[in-house]
Design an enzyme around this catalytic site. Structure first.
Site, PDB file in Angstrom:
ATOM      1  N   TYR A 439       0.805  -1.231   0.000  1.00  0.00           N
ATOM      2  CA  TYR A 439       0.000   0.000   0.000  1.00  0.00           C
ATOM      3  C   TYR A 439       0.838   1.282   0.000  1.00  0.00           C
ATOM      4  O   TYR A 439       2.043   1.232   0.103  1.00  0.00           O
ATOM      5  CB  TYR A 439      -1.081  -0.014   1.070  1.00  0.00           C
ATOM      6  CG  TYR A 439      -0.743  -0.110   2.540  1.00  0.00           C
ATOM      7  CD1 TYR A 439       0.512   0.128   3.047  1.00  0.00           C
ATOM      8  CD2 TYR A 439      -1.763  -0.435   3.433  1.00  0.00           C
ATOM      9  CE1 TYR A 439       0.746   0.056   4.411  1.00  0.00           C
ATOM     10  CE2 TYR A 439      -1.528  -0.507   4.797  1.00  0.00           C
ATOM     11  CZ  TYR A 439      -0.277  -0.265   5.278  1.00  0.00           C
ATOM     12  OH  TYR A 439      -0.050  -0.332   6.613  1.00  0.00           O
ATOM     13  N   GLU A 440       0.185   2.389  -0.184  1.00  0.00           N
ATOM     14  CA  GLU A 440       0.853   3.686  -0.392  1.00  0.00           C
ATOM     15  C   GLU A 440       1.787   3.659  -1.590  1.00  0.00           C
ATOM     16  O   GLU A 440       2.856   4.269  -1.563  1.00  0.00           O
ATOM     17  CB  GLU A 440       1.648   4.097   0.856  1.00  0.00           C
ATOM     18  CG  GLU A 440       0.815   4.519   2.029  1.00  0.00           C
ATOM     19  CD  GLU A 440      -0.169   5.607   1.662  1.00  0.00           C
ATOM     20  OE1 GLU A 440      -1.334   5.464   2.033  1.00  0.00           O
ATOM     21  OE2 GLU A 440       0.215   6.572   0.987  1.00  0.00           O
TER      22      GLU A 440
END
Lengths: 596, 596
Positions: A439-440
């Site tokens: 994620y990110e």
């Protein structure tokens, strides 16, 4: 049952002895953090992490978050722990004093977050995401918005979320479909579905501020037509108290591999009232503000699970009696030797230990550059700091999470079959750590950001500034004989990194796929070089202490041995990365789609 | 929903075109497997795997096994699937015809097992462990025991287990406490607790034959006092029908990170009736017979999860539209390009694909050597085959499972956030694959077995025989210009492997920790070299086909490209392994226990 002990001595060594934070004592932020205050804060943070958050980590994993009738219930104890966090004022630690924050440097913030995340990664994401929302509003909100919402985020009374992903789009936000229809009163009606929203709905706080990317009706296609909106779960009355429930609801809580204690939600927006943050169609810029900070925060999650897993594996390796040392019994009075006598067990532990200490230094140094990029009164320092922050953010995010995960896996391996049993806690570190690589911005995206954007920015100014900083260190350190192994390793890694950088300059312009093919290798080449640099700085600091009349000599001796392990056994990887980069894209692009 | 398609074309390429199995047509076992029969068997095995077992894989993961009142219930559908397996005669595939087996070569057995395990690893362990019990009884049981029990294992009516581990001992079996008290009738009373017993209790079969390591009262301490016992769940009446329930019961089903569909049991033995297998105090020898076969079986589990994960990730990369190629749009008619256009996505997929095909070749070649070590009528061939089987078993076990897991993780990465969501199935491949690095001797133990035992055996005969086989190939292949990249890579890898071997000879005698410190690096150095050798053999076979008037040219062209990827991008790792081996034990052993 897993344990966690905050590495306070390590933090002190970094802040006080390696990076000499007191040299910045005159600067805003640092001014409020003299060394004794810093130490007191870290001691309290350690208590919170060890005594309040860590005991809830396995409970959170086992119970997960439950959705019933639109209401999400967090695991047992999370509400009380969040209350303790808020009462301690922790969400305010690095926030702007204008909105109730304590205004301390983010170098301290990442240390606090590492402790929280080591103790309970899923829990740490609730305040973590609030801080992302805080940043977006602070940098892009109107004065009115800031006055209305920021104090509540800073106090922790309310939490925040970031809403980017939709079922058909994650990396490529240009495809997003959530739409925003302007209303006569200046607000917008937001409609669409967002997925993978961490902390998207829960029972910890009275209100949740969703920051949502959407496309204003009639806006351009692609990322040029994306705007950022604030969509509170509860709208506010004129007096600022909570009013009507807004048109956003949780459609599902995802069943994930890990971080079960954090509610990862599908959020349905059905003509929800939203308020524009920043300008129309400039949402991507605002989102990047949030993401850069968030990426350091994700990098530290990788480190945090590596640290927690290491601590437990090291303790296990000292306790578990099994077999005998290859060089003869070491605990002849016992039925077997502790498995720590085996070089291969030490290899697994030291891979983690040497990485953790070096990566932590890189994390704190990078965060410190972020602080200096605002706080310094010297334009040269600000430029360098800004360059390092931009250049190293993808490195910290991806290198720390890839390695952090690998270290958690090796720590689990130290436990043998017991590592595969959930109640021992090692499997959870592995499962939780896994998300941080994704994620990110998945780690492959970080690598592309590094080679495609960060290297080229300002004619390569940042990477050359990095080389120069390394060269300055090498010129000085070359005079200290005891630093020789570090000087040798750092010189070699730097040379490989420079050669790879040059190779891209010569080969990626004509064919950008040559950059793409080597991007992940380059990111880790950069990561290993940067960590080698950090180890060199730490070795220098440790040697100075040992040469002086230092107390605590054994700490510095261990530090040097750990650094030697890193530069001898890990740093040589750079040659392999360089060799692979130089192969280029051809062997990858030779395949048609039907050949996979 | 994940999918699986058995790689039948790959198996045919290996058996028919690379290893020319028909050359052994006159030998026992092979005689019953002409090429058309082999193909028909593999086709049927593919159907079983794809249509019966794979659809149960996620169900098994979700439901797990339940223990109630001492009875273990397997996930929905497992009973019916097991019945189908038994009715198809699959447990008999490679078993001795004297006991109802089909007597086919184990090279076919590992291929069958790869398919089953790719489709449903947790399910495949039930028949897999039966085969281990079968081997121990076949090689060490009395004629009476064989006649009584083997036909039931071979038919699959009953299953088997291996009981080694106890709470305080796994690797170091010398510590085990389960005791056996001789009885007047020649049987023994077995009492103790065993843990981590795969398929230890379940509802698939009428009886379970536990093979249990225990210490006869008064036997010597350590591994010299360990004996092997057969403890049936139900004792047999004189007519061979099931009699009284024996004193063994399931105390718990472990809550594990993965392979939820397989019941991992705590088994309590309370004066259970056991029958000695082999001689008293010679139990370790019998156990090693089981373990060597089992280790190839675990190696293939690593490959199986890598293959299943790869297939799904490749399909996803072709479907998922996100962003544009760095060199301009490739699917201009669509809102975005499939992510397969990105070199870094291809890197992840090709790491898995090139490994899977090379590792599969190594697995089948090693199993074939196992077959030839019994079946060949040429003593030279038998010796070479026996040496290769011994030498390569730890390599196959550890290299295939370490890499298989890493590939499953990369395949999950291709899915981005969707890979972290359980319903998409990628997380399960990762969680299931993880155990294969641990059980049947953790991979660190495999590495020690390789450097400590297998290298030294018979004055290094096996490793020198391996070098000679490689050299013979290189001498011949050097004449074929198109093989040049393979010859170059194989020569380099072989040179690094030889240098590492020599380094151990020079440095490990004086200090065995020098072997321990480099053992894992050496194992992977060996693995990469062996896989490079396999790729060289496959490239040669593919080129011959392309030079002839081959149909299916595109298959051979893809094969060559995949091999080139491996030798260009993976094979260079050997230099790093060698560099690390040469560092020796000092940086690892410099730490006192309190420094961890």
């Amino acid at each position: 049952m897993p344990v966690y002990k905050a590495p306070l001595r390590e933090y002190r060594f970094l802040l006080h002895e390696t990076f000499n934070m007191s040299q910045y004592a005159a600067l805003p932020g640092f001014r409020d953090a003299p060394l004794d205050v810093v130490d007191a804060i870290l001691d309290e943070a350690a208590k919170l992490s060890e005594e309040v958050l860590q005991p809830l980590n396995q409970i959170g994993d086992r119970e997960g978050c439950k959705l019933e009738n639109g209401v999400v219930t967090t695991p047992k104890g999370f509400r009380e722990a969040y209350k303790t966090l808020v009462e301690g004022g922790w969400p305010a630690l690095v926030a702007d004093p204008a909105f109730g924050g304590q205004g301390l440097p983010n170098a301290l913030g990442v240390i606090f977050n590492e402790m929280v995340s080591s103790a309970n990664m899923a829990f740490g994401m609730y305040p973590g995401l609030s801080h992302g929302a805080y940043s977006a509003l602070l940098h892009h909100g109107t004065e009115e918005q800031k006055k209305t919402y920021l104090p509540k985020l800073v106090s922790g009374e309310w939490t925040g979320t970031m809403n980017l992903t939709e079922p058909h789009c994650g990396t490529d936000l240009g495809l997003l479909r959530t739409k925003a229809v302007p209303q006569a009163d200046g607000s917008y009606r937001i409609t669409g579905t967002k997925i993978f929203i961490s902390a998207g709905e829960h029972d910890l706080a009275d209100n949740i501020l969703h920051l949502v990317l959407a496309r204003v009706e009639g806006a351009p296609q692609g990322i040029k037509g994306i705007s950022l909106f604030l969509v509170p779960k509860y709208l506010l009355k004129d007096d600022g108290s909570l009013g009507a429930r807004n048109g956003v609801s949780c459609g599902a809580v995802e069943n994930k591999m890990g971080i079960h204690g954090n509610a990862t939600c599908v959020l349905n927006y059905d003509e929800a009232t939203g308020f524009l943050v920043g300008e129309e169609n400039k949402g991507m810029r605002a989102m990047f503000t949030m993401m850069n900070e968030a990426r350091l925060g994700v990098g530290l999650q990788g480190l945090s699970q590596s640290e927690a897993a290491y601590q437990n594996a090291a303790a296990y390796a000292k306790e578990r009696l099994q077999g005998r040392s290859l060089t003869g019994p070491k605990a002849a009075d016992k039925p077997a030797d502790p498995i720590l006598v085996h070089p291969d067990v030490r290899r697994m532990l030291l891979n983690a230990k040497a990485f953790n200490e070096g990566a932590r230094a890189l994390l704190v140094w990078t965060a410190l550059q972020g602080d200096l990029s605002h706080a310094s009164d010297d334009a040269t320092v600000r430029e360098f700091a800004d360059d390092m922050m931009a250049l190293l953010t993808p490195v910290v995010k991806a290198h720390l999470t890839d390695r952090g995960f690998a270290n958690a896996v090796e720590a689990q391996q130290v436990y043998g079959g017991h590592g595969y049993i959930e109640e021992n806690g090692l499997a959870q570190f592995v499962r939780d750590a896994r998300i941080a690589m994704i994620y990110e911005g998945a780690n492959g995206i970080q690598a592309l950001d590094l080679v495609g954007r960060k290297l080229a920015a300002n004619g390569g100014r940042a990477v050359f500034a990095f080389f120069k900083r390394v060269d300055d260190f090498l010129a000085e350190a070359g005079k200290t004989e005891k630093l020789a192994p570090f000087v040798v390793a750092l010189s070699a890694a730097r040379k490989d990194l420079e050669a790879a950088t040059m190779w891209f300059m010569e080969n990626a312009l004509q064919n950008p796929d040559n950059a793409g093919a080597g991007s992940t290798d380059y990111l880790h080449l950069f990561g290993v070089t940067a960590v080698t640099f950090m180890w060199s700085l730490m070795a220098k600091a440790a040697l100075e202490k040992l040469d002086g009349a230092a107390e605590d000599k054994s700490f510095y001796e261990t530090k040097l041995k750990t650094g030697l392990y890193y530069v001898e056994r890990v740093a040589p990887e750079t040659a392999l990365y360089l060799a692979r980069i130089r192969i280029g894209a051809a062997p990858l692009m030779a395949f048609g789609a039907d050949e996979f």
